[in-house]
Write a protein that holds these residues in place. Structure first.
Motif, PDB file in Angstrom:
ATOM      1  N   ILE A  46     106.221   4.293  24.877  1.00 22.38           N
ATOM      2  CA  ILE A  46     105.294   3.413  24.184  1.00 22.38           C
ATOM      3  C   ILE A  46     103.892   3.961  24.427  1.00 22.38           C
ATOM      4  O   ILE A  46     103.566   4.369  25.536  1.00 22.38           O
ATOM      5  CB  ILE A  46     105.452   1.948  24.652  1.00 22.38           C
ATOM      6  CG1 ILE A  46     104.622   1.004  23.794  1.00 22.38           C
ATOM      7  CG2 ILE A  46     105.154   1.798  26.131  1.00 22.38           C
ATOM      8  CD1 ILE A  46     104.967  -0.467  23.994  1.00 22.38           C
ATOM      9  N   SER A  47     103.090   4.011  23.362  1.00 24.03           N
ATOM     10  CA  SER A  47     101.749   4.573  23.488  1.00 24.03           C
ATOM     11  C   SER A  47     100.842   3.993  22.416  1.00 24.03           C
ATOM     12  O   SER A  47     101.309   3.421  21.432  1.00 24.03           O
ATOM     13  CB  SER A  47     101.802   6.098  23.369  1.00 24.03           C
ATOM     14  OG  SER A  47     102.341   6.473  22.114  1.00 24.03           O
ATOM     15  N   ALA A  48      99.549   4.160  22.603  1.00 22.67           N
ATOM     16  CA  ALA A  48      98.559   3.687  21.636  1.00 22.67           C
ATOM     17  C   ALA A  48      97.948   4.866  20.896  1.00 22.67           C
ATOM     18  O   ALA A  48      97.627   5.887  21.508  1.00 22.67           O
ATOM     19  CB  ALA A  48      97.471   2.893  22.343  1.00 22.67           C
ATOM     20  N   VAL A  81      96.915   1.114  16.917  1.00 22.61           N
ATOM     21  CA  VAL A  81      98.302   1.320  16.508  1.00 22.61           C
ATOM     22  C   VAL A  81      99.125   1.570  17.760  1.00 22.61           C
ATOM     23  O   VAL A  81      98.727   2.331  18.631  1.00 22.61           O
ATOM     24  CB  VAL A  81      98.415   2.528  15.551  1.00 22.61           C
ATOM     25  CG1 VAL A  81      99.864   2.805  15.202  1.00 22.61           C
ATOM     26  CG2 VAL A  81      97.589   2.293  14.303  1.00 22.61           C
ATOM     27  N   VAL A  82     100.257   0.902  17.852  1.00 24.56           N
ATOM     28  CA  VAL A  82     101.170   1.103  18.970  1.00 24.56           C
ATOM     29  C   VAL A  82     102.382   1.865  18.443  1.00 24.56           C
ATOM     30  O   VAL A  82     102.952   1.505  17.419  1.00 24.56           O
ATOM     31  CB  VAL A  82     101.613  -0.247  19.585  1.00 24.56           C
ATOM     32  CG1 VAL A  82     102.663  -0.029  20.655  1.00 24.56           C
ATOM     33  CG2 VAL A  82     100.411  -0.985  20.141  1.00 24.56           C
ATOM     34  N   TYR A  83     102.740   2.930  19.153  1.00 27.51           N
ATOM     35  CA  TYR A  83     103.896   3.738  18.777  1.00 27.51           C
ATOM     36  C   TYR A  83     105.019   3.529  19.783  1.00 27.51           C
ATOM     37  O   TYR A  83     104.785   3.495  20.984  1.00 27.51           O
ATOM     38  CB  TYR A  83     103.542   5.228  18.763  1.00 27.51           C
ATOM     39  CG  TYR A  83     102.647   5.613  17.611  1.00 27.51           C
ATOM     40  CD1 TYR A  83     103.194   5.989  16.384  1.00 27.51           C
ATOM     41  CD2 TYR A  83     101.266   5.586  17.748  1.00 27.51           C
ATOM     42  CE1 TYR A  83     102.374   6.338  15.332  1.00 27.51           C
ATOM     43  CE2 TYR A  83     100.443   5.940  16.691  1.00 27.51           C
ATOM     44  CZ  TYR A  83     101.002   6.310  15.489  1.00 27.51           C
ATOM     45  OH  TYR A  83     100.193   6.654  14.445  1.00 27.51           O
ATOM     46  N   ILE A  84     106.225   3.420  19.261  1.00 27.76           N
ATOM     47  CA  ILE A  84     107.440   3.392  20.071  1.00 27.76           C
ATOM     48  C   ILE A  84     108.270   4.569  19.583  1.00 27.76           C
ATOM     49  O   ILE A  84     108.603   4.643  18.402  1.00 27.76           O
ATOM     50  CB  ILE A  84     108.191   2.053  19.899  1.00 27.76           C
ATOM     51  CG1 ILE A  84     107.307   0.895  20.370  1.00 27.76           C
ATOM     52  CG2 ILE A  84     109.516   2.084  20.659  1.00 27.76           C
ATOM     53  CD1 ILE A  84     107.849  -0.478  20.038  1.00 27.76           C
ATOM     54  N   ALA A  85     108.538   5.506  20.476  1.00 25.62           N
ATOM     55  CA  ALA A  85     109.203   6.736  20.051  1.00 25.62           C
ATOM     56  C   ALA A  85     110.199   7.211  21.097  1.00 25.62           C
ATOM     57  O   ALA A  85     110.055   6.928  22.282  1.00 25.62           O
ATOM     58  CB  ALA A  85     108.152   7.831  19.815  1.00 25.62           C
ATOM     59  N   ASN A  86     111.190   7.930  20.623  1.00 25.25           N
ATOM     60  CA  ASN A  86     112.156   8.579  21.495  1.00 25.25           C
ATOM     61  C   ASN A  86     112.257  10.022  21.027  1.00 25.25           C
ATOM     62  O   ASN A  86     112.646  10.284  19.889  1.00 25.25           O
ATOM     63  CB  ASN A  86     113.519   7.889  21.418  1.00 25.25           C
ATOM     64  CG  ASN A  86     114.453   8.320  22.515  1.00 25.25           C
ATOM     65  OD1 ASN A  86     114.582   9.506  22.782  1.00 25.25           O
ATOM     66  ND2 ASN A  86     115.109   7.367  23.144  1.00 25.25           N
TER      67      ASN A  86
END
Length: 154
Positions: A46-48, A81-86
């Motif tokens: 999780i990141s901004a 913006v918040v990112y959720i990534a794998n």
């Protein structure tokens, strides 16, 4: 109540709703992630403002949730913006399907006698409809729940 004070109170409430709903969707994605070795579940990030697509072989399955809780508590995602990534190479296949049908290989899990097949019709049997798509459908509910909790707290 002066307008500046009212604005500060409302900003705090918005911040709480954003933080709680962000954590709720991240938590839902992680917990719906299929588990074979735990590697996939552990590598959600999780990141901004910029997505973090790296992965770390040494992470444990609980580390993603612990990391996200710490991130949500210390970061201020309001207005960004918040990112959720794998970043694992097979993340898209777990989300959208595309495994060979029939599968070429099975995987060995603890307690199983030999390689087992955890795929049917090209989809993970544990998450045949993905994790992210299902969680996005629930996002409105996460926000409404966070708003309701805020109302109850005053």
């Amino acid at each position: 109540m002066p307008l500046e004070q009212l604005a500060a109170v409302m900003q705090k409430k918005v911040d709480v709703v954003v933080r709680e709903s962000t954590f709720a969707i991240f938590n839902a994605i992680v917990l719906q992630s299929p588990v074979d070795t735990g590697r996939f579940r552990a590598n959600w990030n999780i990141s901004a403002n910029v997505p973090k697509t790296h992965y770390d072989e040494s992470r444990t399955s609980n580390s993603a949730l612990q990391m996200s809780l710490q991130w949500v508590q210390r970061s201020s995602p309001v207005g960004g913006v918040v990112y959720i990534a794998n970043g694992l190479p097979y993340a898209a296949v777990l989300e959208y399907g595309g495994y060979p049908n029939p599968p070429k290989y099975g995987s060995k899990k603890r307690g199983e006698a030999g390689p087992a097949i955890h795929v049917t019709n090209g989809y993970s049997m544990q998450a045949p409809y993905g994790m992210v798509r299902i969680s996005v459908l629930r996002f409105r509910r996460f926000v409404l729940d966070a708003i309701e909790r805020g109302r109850q707290q005053g």
